[in-house]
Design an enzyme around this catalytic site. Structure first.
Site, PDB file in Angstrom:
ATOM      1  CE  LYS A 204      -4.405  -1.789   1.535  1.00  0.00           C
ATOM      2  NZ  LYS A 204      -5.448  -1.857   2.580  1.00  0.00           N
ATOM      3  NE  ARG A 238      -7.502  -8.030   0.952  1.00  0.00           N
ATOM      4  CZ  ARG A 238      -7.092  -7.158   0.054  1.00  0.00           C
ATOM      5  NH1 ARG A 238      -6.099  -6.348   0.328  1.00  0.00           N
ATOM      6  NH2 ARG A 238      -7.682  -7.093  -1.124  1.00  0.00           N
TER       7      ARG A 238
END
Ligand code: 7PM
Length: 262
Positions: A204, A238
């Site tokens: 991210k 995740r």
């Protein structure tokens, strides 16, 4: 939890079988690398992404879910905010519903009350298109905890058992760089709610913006955040890079359990 990359054009007529085949190869590799859950991500959850119709989402997700369930024994999580997709996915064997809107959309609570699968309730401030413009909190951890309490209550009222719920603070979903790192630093605070925590930081912007690196150069940063999240008590991580993450987490596990190693 391994993220299955589904490219935007995967379901155009011409490429359909090729792309399903590529997706299944990706799933097989992630299982061999140690993933126990495969998350089928909807394009619709990406920050800044346009809305996808229910028909299009079903056409993307259901054939893949069917193919995975026919070929492998692995839990499949479906990333969706639509009641109709939740209902159909569960009828085709989905094991977890991963909702970045925490069952706030029409009919989701009702549909999920008639099922028994676990549900990931993610926190997001604002909506994907605009959420990164000016994220603002009175008290980051307190505000997100209050949101979780409100969504847990809504689930309980709808008849969804508490034991089915998983909480996710939603890294990058309406949070500044500093807020994302505060969340990582204080992730264990959410353990007070007594539910498992899912953490999704893989590749991210909180990594790329801190380290000034492109998405392909974020592996070391992603692994470090995975380790920190696990040390903070996360139950599900995740990730895109399953093998590397499982290796890193196995080192952490050995360190925490050195007394039972030979
Ligand atoms: C572009 C930017 C594409 C961000 C995709 C993303 C989460 C999630 C996503 C998460 C849960 C990604 C995100 N992030 N579901 N779906 N938690 N539960 O990195 O953090 O895959 S979409």
């Amino acid at each position: 939890m391994g993220i299955l990359n589904v490219t935007p054009d995967s379901f155009s007529d011409g490429g359909k079988f090729l792309h399903t085949d590529l997706a299944l190869q990706q799933v097989e590799a992630m299982i061999n690398d140690g993933a126990t859950i495969i998350d089928i991500g909807g394009e619709s959850t990406r920050p800044g992404a346009a809305e996808v119709s229910e028909t299009d989402e079903l056409a993307r997700v259901i054939p893949l879910l069917k193919a995975i369930k026919e070929n492998f024994t692995v839990e499949v999580s479906i990333d969706t905010s639509k009641a109709g997709v939740m209902e159909q996915a569960i009828s085709y064997g989905a094991d977890i519903i991963n909702d970045v809107r925490a069952l706030q959309n029409d009919n989701c609570l009702n549909v999920m009350a008639n099922t028994t699968v676990p549900i990931c309730l993610m926190h997001m401030q604002g909506l994907p298109r605009t959420m990164q413009q000016a994220p603002k909190y009175n008290d980051l951890i307190g505000d997100i905890s209050d949101f979780f309490k409100q969504r847990i209550d809504a689930c309980l009222t709808a008849g969804i058992a508490r034991e089915r719920l998983i909480l996710d603070p939603g890294f990058g979903f309406g949070k500044t760089l500093s807020q994302n790192y505060q969340l990582l630093n204080q992730l264990s605070a959410f353990k007070a709610l007594g539910l498992p925590i899912l953490s999704g930081t893989s590749r991210k912007s909180m990594i790329g913006n801190l380290l000034s690196c492109e998405v392909t150069e974020r592996l070391a940063g992603s692994l470090t955040t995975a380790i920190i999240a696990m040390q903070q008590g996360a139950s599900i991580i995740r990730v895109h890079d399953v093998k590397e993450t499982v290796d890193a987490l196995n080192i952490l596990k050995a360190t925490n359990n050195y007394h039972v190693l030979n």
